[in-house]
Design a protein around this motif. Structure first.
Motif, short mmCIF file in Angstrom:
data_model
loop_
_atom_site.label_atom_id
_atom_site.label_comp_id
_atom_site.label_asym_id
_atom_site.label_seq_id
_atom_site.Cartn_x
_atom_site.Cartn_y
_atom_site.Cartn_z
N HIS A 1 -42.39 27.84 -13.09
CA HIS A 1 -42.87 28.19 -11.81
C HIS A 1 -42.41 27.30 -10.75
O HIS A 1 -42.70 27.48 -9.43
CB HIS A 1 -44.55 28.25 -11.72
N HIS B 1 -43.98 24.58 -10.03
CA HIS B 1 -45.35 23.92 -9.36
C HIS B 1 -46.51 23.55 -10.41
O HIS B 1 -46.47 23.99 -11.37
CB HIS B 1 -45.89 24.66 -8.04
N HIS C 1 -50.06 23.56 -11.98
CA HIS C 1 -51.36 24.59 -12.30
C HIS C 1 -52.42 23.46 -12.58
O HIS C 1 -52.26 22.51 -13.09
CB HIS C 1 -51.08 25.33 -13.58
N HIS D 1 -53.77 30.35 -10.76
CA HIS D 1 -53.47 31.77 -10.83
C HIS D 1 -53.11 32.17 -12.39
O HIS D 1 -53.08 31.16 -13.22
CB HIS D 1 -52.10 32.37 -9.90
ZN ZN Z 1 -47.58 29.01 -11.23
#
Ligand code: ZN
Length: 160
Positions: free
Chosen positions: A149, A151, A153, A160
């Motif tokens: 992703h 980024h 988490h 998310h």
């Molecule tokens: Zn993510």
């Protein structure tokens, strides 16, 4: 664990200009959390963090070319007043977020003369030498999902 590419790092910081004035600080809010090696930080700060572990405290001076770059006069542009919403009360120092397809930029009004509005799209900290006081709070390996992703988490990142 030491900070290296693909580690998730949380750190507290105080950012000062060359005269020691505080520009920004994580004090009173959450530490900054990012994936190391992904270009999330200015290069001079990323390099200073490299190899540090949780608990490390240090200060680093970052010259402009390792921070937000030198100022570029080509990023200064004069546009007519009617480019802006008529209801907007324009003033010198006012900042906007301008978007084009590739990036978001902060644009600052630096002069208004009659119908001519001068905009400066240099980063507000372009040309500035920056001083950081940093405390590393945590270092962990990024999960494969986080790397996909691009980024973080969980705490300090996306949920998310
Ligand atoms: Zn993510």
């Amino acid at each position: 664990m030491e900070i290296a590419d693909n580690t998730v790092v949380s750190f507290d910081y105080t950012l000062k200009d060359a005269s020691g004035n505080v520009i920004d600080s994580s004090k009173g809010s959450d530490p900054l959390t990012y994936i190391h090696g992904g270009g999330a930080l200015i290069p001079g700060l990323a390099r200073a963090l490299e190899g540090k572990s949780a608990g490390a405290s240090f200060s680093v001076r970052v010259p402009a070319d390792e921070a937000y770059g030198e100022r570029d006069d080509e990023l200064i542009e004069v546009v007519p007043r009617d480019r802006f919403d008529a209801s907007l009360e324009l003033a010198v120092g006012m900042q906007f977020e301008a978007r084009d397809e590739n990036e978001r930029r902060i644009v600052t009004i630096i002069e208004i003369e009659g119908d001519a509005v001068t905009l400066d799209a240099n980063h507000p900290l372009a040309g500035a030498e920056l001083h950081f006081d940093v405390t590393v709070k945590s270092v962990r390996a990024a999960t494969p999902e986080e790397l996909t992703h691009g980024h973080v988490h969980g705490p300090g990142g996306h949920h998310h």
